[in-house]
Design an enzyme around this catalytic site. Structure first.
Site, PDB file in Angstrom:
ATOM      1  N   SER A   1       0.827  -1.202   0.000  1.00  0.00           N
ATOM      2  CA  SER A   1       0.000   0.000   0.000  1.00  0.00           C
ATOM      3  C   SER A   1       0.865   1.257   0.000  1.00  0.00           C
ATOM      4  O   SER A   1       1.662   1.458  -0.916  1.00  0.00           O
ATOM      5  CB  SER A   1      -0.957  -0.046   1.193  1.00  0.00           C
ATOM      6  OG  SER A   1      -1.980   0.905   1.067  1.00  0.00           O
TER       7      SER A   1
ATOM      8  N   GLU B   1     -10.001  -3.840  -5.919  1.00  0.00           N
ATOM      9  CA  GLU B   1      -9.566  -2.738  -5.051  1.00  0.00           C
ATOM     10  C   GLU B   1      -9.418  -1.435  -5.821  1.00  0.00           C
ATOM     11  O   GLU B   1      -9.224  -1.418  -7.036  1.00  0.00           O
ATOM     12  CB  GLU B   1      -8.271  -3.102  -4.342  1.00  0.00           C
ATOM     13  CG  GLU B   1      -7.049  -3.244  -5.226  1.00  0.00           C
ATOM     14  CD  GLU B   1      -5.787  -3.423  -4.393  1.00  0.00           C
ATOM     15  OE1 GLU B   1      -5.578  -2.612  -3.477  1.00  0.00           O
ATOM     16  OE2 GLU B   1      -5.023  -4.367  -4.668  1.00  0.00           O
TER      17      GLU B   1
ATOM     18  N   HIS C   1      -7.902  -5.287  -0.136  1.00  0.00           N
ATOM     19  CA  HIS C   1      -6.639  -4.572  -0.247  1.00  0.00           C
ATOM     20  C   HIS C   1      -5.605  -5.188   0.704  1.00  0.00           C
ATOM     21  O   HIS C   1      -5.869  -5.369   1.888  1.00  0.00           O
ATOM     22  CB  HIS C   1      -6.892  -3.104   0.106  1.00  0.00           C
ATOM     23  CG  HIS C   1      -5.685  -2.233   0.108  1.00  0.00           C
ATOM     24  ND1 HIS C   1      -4.952  -1.964  -1.014  1.00  0.00           N
ATOM     25  CD2 HIS C   1      -5.094  -1.539   1.120  1.00  0.00           C
ATOM     26  CE1 HIS C   1      -3.958  -1.148  -0.716  1.00  0.00           C
ATOM     27  NE2 HIS C   1      -4.021  -0.875   0.576  1.00  0.00           N
TER      28      HIS C   1
END
Length: 351
Positions: free
Chosen positions: A189, A292, A322
Site C-alpha cells: 500500500s 480494489e 486490499h
C-alpha cells in the site's frame, strides 16, 4: 485590480493542471497482464469481519483520537497469531525497526520491508503476518523499518528513514556488520509506494541497487486519476468506506489538500512513483486485487515500467481485499501470493 485577480486565477489554474495534476496517463490503462479466475475462498468472510472490527474501533471518534484508535487496532492484528520467526529489535545506533528471522534464514540475504497504513498508521508489529511469511518463503532476514508517520512528521522524513535504512542494511545484518549478498525492497500500500520511490532513488544516487522489489497493492499515483480509484469504491471493503467519500470531492481540491498536507505536489515522483522515470530499475513484482481501488494504479505502473524496458510482473487476484497478504492463516489466496513471491525471488537468485 480586475486584471490582477484574473491573472492570479489563471496562475492557480495553470499550477493546478500542469504541476499538481501532471501528465494525463490514460494511455497506460491497458490490461496486458494475466489474471486469476476463481471465487474468493470462505475465509474471505472472516477477513471482512476483521475489517468491520477496524471500522467499529474508531466509530464516533474524530481527529487524533480516531487516528490513535486506528493505530492501536492495526498493531493488535498480530496478537494471537502464530509465527515461526524470531522478532528482534534493531538495537542501538541502528535505524528504528525490527529484524524478522524465520528458522534457518540466510542473514546475508536481506529484505527491507516498508509497511502500509496510508503513511499515518502501521508499524513493524502490525505487519508481522506479512514479514513472518516473507522471511520464510525468501529464506532471508527481513528488516521492517519503523519510519516516521504523518501528521507528527513530514512525509519526506518518513521517506528519508527508508533511504537510510536501506543504506544501513546493505552493510548490517541482524548479528552486526556484515555485507549483504542479496537485497530486496518490499512494501504494501503506502509502503509499496515508498518501495517504488526508493528503487528509483537508489538508481539516481548510484548506490548498490536492490536485486528485486516487491510491491503489494501499491499506491503509485496520488493524483487519483486512475479509473479504479472511482469504479472500485463499492467493491473495495477496506479503502472504499474510508476513501470513497473523498472521491466526491473535485480532484483539483484534493490535489491542493494533498499539497498542503504533505508539502509536496501529488504529481511529484517522490509521492507518485508512477510519474517518475521507470528506466533501469531492478525486477519488480506487483500484486493487486481486481476489486480494489488501487488496481489501475498498479496496472499503470506495470505498463509504464514495461514500456520503459524495466522487468516487471503484475499478478492480480479476483475479489480480494486490499493487501490480503495480511491474512495468510485465513486466506489460501494469501498463501498462494507468498508462494508466488518465493518463486519470483528464487528465480532471480538463480540468475
Amino acid at each position: 485590480m480586475i486584471w490582477f485577480v484574473l491573472t492570479l486565477l489563471l496562475m492557480i489554474v495553470l499550477i493546478t493542471v500542469l504541476v499538481l495534476r501532471g501528465e494525463n496517463l490514460a494511455h497506460l490503462d491497458r490490461d496486458d497482464f494475466p489474471k486469476q479466475d476463481y471465487n474468493p475462498s470462505p475465509g474471505h468472510n472472516q477477513v471482512l469481519e476483521t475489517i468491520r472490527d477496524m471500522s467499529r474501533s474508531a466509530r464516533g471518534l474524530r481527529g487524533r483520537a480516531r487516528l490513535m484508535a486506528l493505530r492501536k487496532h492495526m498493531d493488535g492484528l498480530s496478537e494471537g497469531r502464530e509465527f515461526v520467526s524470531e522478532f528482534r529489535p534493531s538495537g542501538p545506533n541502528a535505524p528504528r525497526g525490527e529484524w524478522v528471522l524465520a528458522p534457518g534464514a540466510n542473514t546475508r540475504h536481506r529484505i527491507l520491508y516498508i509497511h502500509g497504513g496510508a503513511w499515518v498508521a502501521g508499524s513493524p508489529r502490525s505487519h508481522r503476518t506479512i514479514t513472518d511469511r516473507l522471511s520464510e518463503v525468501a529464506n532471508a532476514a527481513v528488516f521492517t523499518v519503523d519510519y516516521r508517520l504523518l501528521p507528527e512528521h513530514r512525509y519526506r522524513e518518513g521517506l528519508r528513514d527508508c533511504q537510510e535504512a536501506y543504506q544501513w542494511m546493505l552493510e548490517h545484518g541482524p548479528d552486526g556488520p556484515e555485507p549483504a549478498e542479496f537485497v530486496v525492497v518490499a512494501g504494501d500500500s503506502a509502503g509499496g509506494s515508498h518501495t517504488l520511490v526508493l528503487i528509483a532513488w537508489i538508481r539516481d544516487q548510484g548506490l548498490r541497487q536492490a536485486d528485486a522489489a516487491v510491491a503489494l497493492s501499491p499506491s503509485t499515483d496520488l493524483t487519483l486519476t486512475a479509473p479504479s480509484n472511482r469504479l472500485n469504491i463499492k467493491t473495495d471493503p477496506l479503502l472504499g468506506p474510508t476513501f470513497g467519500s473523498l472521491m466526491r470531492v473535485p480532484l483539483p481540491v484534493l490535489w491542493w489538500l494533498s499539497f498542503f498536507g504533505m508539502r509536496l505536489s501529488p504529481s511529484s515522483p517522490l509521492a507518485s512513483p508512477l510519474r517518475g522515470s521507470l528506466e533501469n530499475l531492478p525486477p519488480v513484482l506487483i500484486h493487486a486485487s481486481d476489486s480494489e481501488m488501487l488496481l489501475d494504479n498498479a496496472r499503470r505502473y506495470a505498463n509504464k515500467a514495461k514500456d520503459s524496458g524495466s522487468p516487471v510482473q503484475l499478478k492480480t487476484w479476483p475479489g480480494m481485499v486490499h493487501v490480503w497478504h495480511m491474512f495468510p492463516d485465513v486466506l489460501p489466496e494469501a498463501e498462494e501470493a507468498f508462494e508466488n513471491i518465493g518463486d519470483f525471488l528464487r528465480k532471480i537468485k538463480q540468475g
